[in-house]
Design an enzyme around this catalytic site. Structure first.
Site, mmCIF file in Angstrom:
data_model
loop_
_atom_site.group_PDB
_atom_site.id
_atom_site.type_symbol
_atom_site.label_atom_id
_atom_site.label_comp_id
_atom_site.label_asym_id
_atom_site.label_seq_id
_atom_site.Cartn_x
_atom_site.Cartn_y
_atom_site.Cartn_z
ATOM 1 N N HIS A 169 25.578 48.016 15.202
ATOM 2 C CA HIS A 169 24.558 48.643 14.345
ATOM 3 C C HIS A 169 25.189 49.526 13.254
ATOM 4 C CE1 HIS A 169 20.098 50.057 14.557
ATOM 5 N NE2 HIS A 169 20.513 50.028 13.314
ATOM 6 N N TYR B 207 16.017 50.834 18.523
ATOM 7 C CA TYR B 207 14.575 50.858 18.206
ATOM 8 C C TYR B 207 13.720 50.976 19.478
ATOM 9 C CZ TYR B 207 16.348 48.784 13.817
ATOM 10 O OH TYR B 207 17.058 48.507 12.667
ATOM 11 N N ASP C 237 13.935 41.131 13.620
ATOM 12 C CA ASP C 237 15.125 41.995 13.557
ATOM 13 C C ASP C 237 14.884 43.266 14.363
ATOM 14 O OD1 ASP C 237 17.743 42.843 12.330
ATOM 15 O OD2 ASP C 237 16.463 44.491 11.688
ATOM 16 N N LYS D 172 20.972 44.756 17.991
ATOM 17 C CA LYS D 172 22.159 45.508 17.565
ATOM 18 C C LYS D 172 22.664 46.434 18.669
ATOM 19 C CE LYS D 172 19.869 45.559 13.055
ATOM 20 N NZ LYS D 172 18.442 45.843 13.291
HETATM 21 N N1 LIG Z 1 20.737 48.027 10.241
HETATM 22 C C1 LIG Z 1 20.227 49.203 9.977
HETATM 23 O O1 LIG Z 1 20.888 50.246 10.045
HETATM 24 C C2 LIG Z 1 18.776 49.273 9.524
HETATM 25 C C3 LIG Z 1 18.297 50.444 8.913
HETATM 26 C C4 LIG Z 1 16.976 50.463 8.481
HETATM 27 C C5 LIG Z 1 16.150 49.339 8.663
HETATM 28 N N2 LIG Z 1 16.627 48.226 9.300
HETATM 29 C C6 LIG Z 1 15.768 47.023 9.509
HETATM 30 O O2 LIG Z 1 15.089 46.700 8.297
HETATM 31 C C7 LIG Z 1 13.682 46.640 8.539
HETATM 32 C C8 LIG Z 1 12.894 47.012 7.302
HETATM 33 O O3 LIG Z 1 13.307 48.235 6.775
HETATM 34 P P1 LIG Z 1 12.338 49.485 6.560
HETATM 35 O O4 LIG Z 1 11.196 49.395 7.512
HETATM 36 O O5 LIG Z 1 13.224 50.662 6.571
HETATM 37 O O6 LIG Z 1 11.832 49.324 5.052
HETATM 38 P P2 LIG Z 1 11.054 48.243 4.172
HETATM 39 O O7 LIG Z 1 10.833 46.984 4.908
HETATM 40 O O8 LIG Z 1 11.762 48.206 2.867
HETATM 41 O O9 LIG Z 1 9.682 48.974 3.896
HETATM 42 C C9 LIG Z 1 8.648 49.067 4.828
HETATM 43 C C10 LIG Z 1 7.468 49.721 4.121
HETATM 44 O O10 LIG Z 1 7.000 48.868 3.067
HETATM 45 C C11 LIG Z 1 5.619 48.622 3.215
HETATM 46 N N3 LIG Z 1 5.377 47.234 2.780
HETATM 47 C C12 LIG Z 1 5.661 46.096 3.460
HETATM 48 N N4 LIG Z 1 5.336 45.012 2.730
HETATM 49 C C13 LIG Z 1 4.842 45.471 1.554
HETATM 50 C C14 LIG Z 1 4.333 44.824 0.392
HETATM 51 N N5 LIG Z 1 4.263 43.492 0.306
HETATM 52 N N6 LIG Z 1 3.901 45.615 -0.632
HETATM 53 C C15 LIG Z 1 3.954 46.965 -0.544
HETATM 54 N N7 LIG Z 1 4.431 47.636 0.542
HETATM 55 C C16 LIG Z 1 4.870 46.888 1.586
HETATM 56 C C17 LIG Z 1 5.317 48.833 4.670
HETATM 57 O O11 LIG Z 1 3.991 49.255 4.846
HETATM 58 P P3 LIG Z 1 2.900 48.352 5.660
HETATM 59 O O12 LIG Z 1 3.414 48.206 7.059
HETATM 60 O O13 LIG Z 1 1.663 49.168 5.579
HETATM 61 O O14 LIG Z 1 2.796 47.045 4.944
HETATM 62 C C18 LIG Z 1 6.300 49.963 5.031
HETATM 63 O O15 LIG Z 1 5.734 51.207 4.667
HETATM 64 C C19 LIG Z 1 13.488 47.592 9.732
HETATM 65 O O16 LIG Z 1 12.264 47.383 10.382
HETATM 66 C C20 LIG Z 1 14.693 47.244 10.572
HETATM 67 O O17 LIG Z 1 14.441 46.032 11.272
HETATM 68 C C21 LIG Z 1 17.944 48.173 9.704
#
Ligand SMILES: NC(=O)c1ccc[n+]([C@@H]2O[C@H](COP(=O)([O-])OP(=O)(O)OC[C@H]3O[C@@H](n4cnc5c(N)ncnc54)[C@H](OP(=O)(O)O)[C@@H]3O)[C@@H](O)[C@H]2O)c1
Length: 324
Positions: free
Chosen positions: A116, A61, A56, A86
């Site tokens: 997006h 990004y 994704d 996006k």
């Molecule tokens: N459409 C939009 O507007 C939008 C907005 C925000 C995000 N996104 C997408 O969603 C994706 C994910 O969202 P996000 O990065 O905001 O948040 P997330 O995936 O909820 O959280 C990422 C965090 O969780 C940790 N983590 C991952 N797996 C884990 C596990 N099994 N146990 C404990 N901690 C864990 C990661 O650390 P480590 O790396 O150290 O594991 C990182 O600090 C983004 O990369 C992007 O592709 C889209």
């Protein structure tokens, strides 16, 4: 690192959801936002080795070229991968151009192209298209969607599905009055503290799949310390992250977690199954005092409760970034 075809990495056994045009989307995709930018290629290469088949990304990004390079060197055929990207807010005025730039970076195929945010921004003035006070007549999200429909049809299959992100029932209702193509997907923030059940049900009734971003609530997430989630995790000899993904998938939602850690990457794509009672109990967890909240720290202003320059009312978001 590239993988010669003879050593092509194995896919993790995750289910696929079928979108409203028949395209199949994996239930777990690797989020590509906010990684170590320098190390992004290595991280995504690792994710593919660990069995991920969904990535994704987004123009915002600034890593589509790296994602494209990882795909090209993966040793997998393109149809083995599902790539979401996006349209950036600054490109609503030039959907066809933006799409062709993304296609070029991503090797000529995009499996899912999302708007997006519903807010287009005028590149020259920085004004929001929908901002009446700016006096401009540039397209709002309905006109942007019409351009996305045209670009999708003109792509001759290079774009396999189109959808939106950060839409609410309010913005969707306006969009669907004019849409010829019903968005295949709405990507929204979602997790047990923000289940968005009403929006999900509304979308399901219109055959719009919901895909969750920030499903773990980002770093230092209170979800990881939640008593109920921890006790369910312990009873399955699993982690809270695995419980969250199993809950989401049981509710028909795909997830886009991000991890740069090899063990957590594997953990996040190793799925467990919850009982119906456990799923229902997690469905209501957000109703406990103080739990119903957004956790994703996207472009927002705490002071005046806006996201991307719009008020939460304009976005149609029922709650803000703090507790409702
Ligand atoms: N459409 C939009 O507007 C939008 C907005 C925000 C995000 N996104 C997408 O969603 C994706 C994910 O969202 P996000 O990065 O905001 O948040 P997330 O995936 O909820 O959280 C990422 C965090 O969780 C940790 N983590 C991952 N797996 C884990 C596990 N099994 N146990 C404990 N901690 C864990 C990661 O650390 P480590 O790396 O150290 O594991 C990182 O600090 C983004 O990369 C992007 O592709 C889209």
């Amino acid at each position: 690192m590239s993988h010669p075809t003879s050593e092509a990495p194995k896919a993790a056994p995750v289910p696929y959801f079928t979108l409203n045009n028949g395209v199949k989307m994996p239930a777990v995709l690797m989020g590509c936002w906010q990684g170590d930018f320098e190390g992004e290629g290595k991280n995504l290469d690792l994710a593919i080795s660990n069995g991920y088949r969904g990535l994704d990304t987004a123009t915002q990004y600034k890593n589509e070229a790296i994602v494209g390079q990882v795909i090209a060197e993966s040793g997998l055929s393109r149809d083995q991968l599902f790539v979401t990207t996006k349209l950036a807010n600054s490109e609503h005025h030039d959907v066809a151009g933006a799409l062709s730039r993304s296609l070029e970076k991503l090797g000529g195929q995009i499996d899912l192209y999302l708007m997006h945010w519903p807010q287009g921004v005028d590149q020259s003035t920085g004004a929001l298209f929908s901002d009446q006070s700016s006096g401009n007549e540039l397209p709002d999200y309905v006109r942007t969607w019409k351009e996305m429909e045209k670009a999708y049809k003109a792509s001759n299959g290079k774009v396999r599905a189109i959808g939106v992100s950060n839409f609410s029932i309010k913005t969707f209702t306006e969009l669907l009055k004019h849409a010829e193509v019903v968005p295949a997907v709405n990507q929204i923030e979602g997790h047990p503290y923000l289940p968005e059940a009403e929006l999900v049900q509304w979308s399901n009734e219109r055959k719009i799949h919901t895909s969750l971003y920030s499903p773990l609530g980002q770093s230092n997430s209170p979800l990881l310390k939640d008593d109920l989630l921890n006790s369910i995790a312990a009873s399955h000899n699993a982690t809270v992250a695995q419980v969250i993904f199993a809950w989401a998938i049981a509710n028909g939602l795909s997830v886009n977690p991000r991890s740069t850690n090899p063990e957590r990457q594997v953990q996040n794509i190793t799925l467990i199954t919850l009982t119906d009672e456990e799923v229902k109990r997690i469905d209501t967890l957000h109703k406990e005092d103080g739990k119903h909240t957004r956790l994703c720290n996207v472009a927002w202003s705490k002071e005046n409760s806006t996201a991307g320059g719009w008020t939460l009312q304009q976005l149609g978001w029922d709650i803000g970034f703090e507790t409702a």
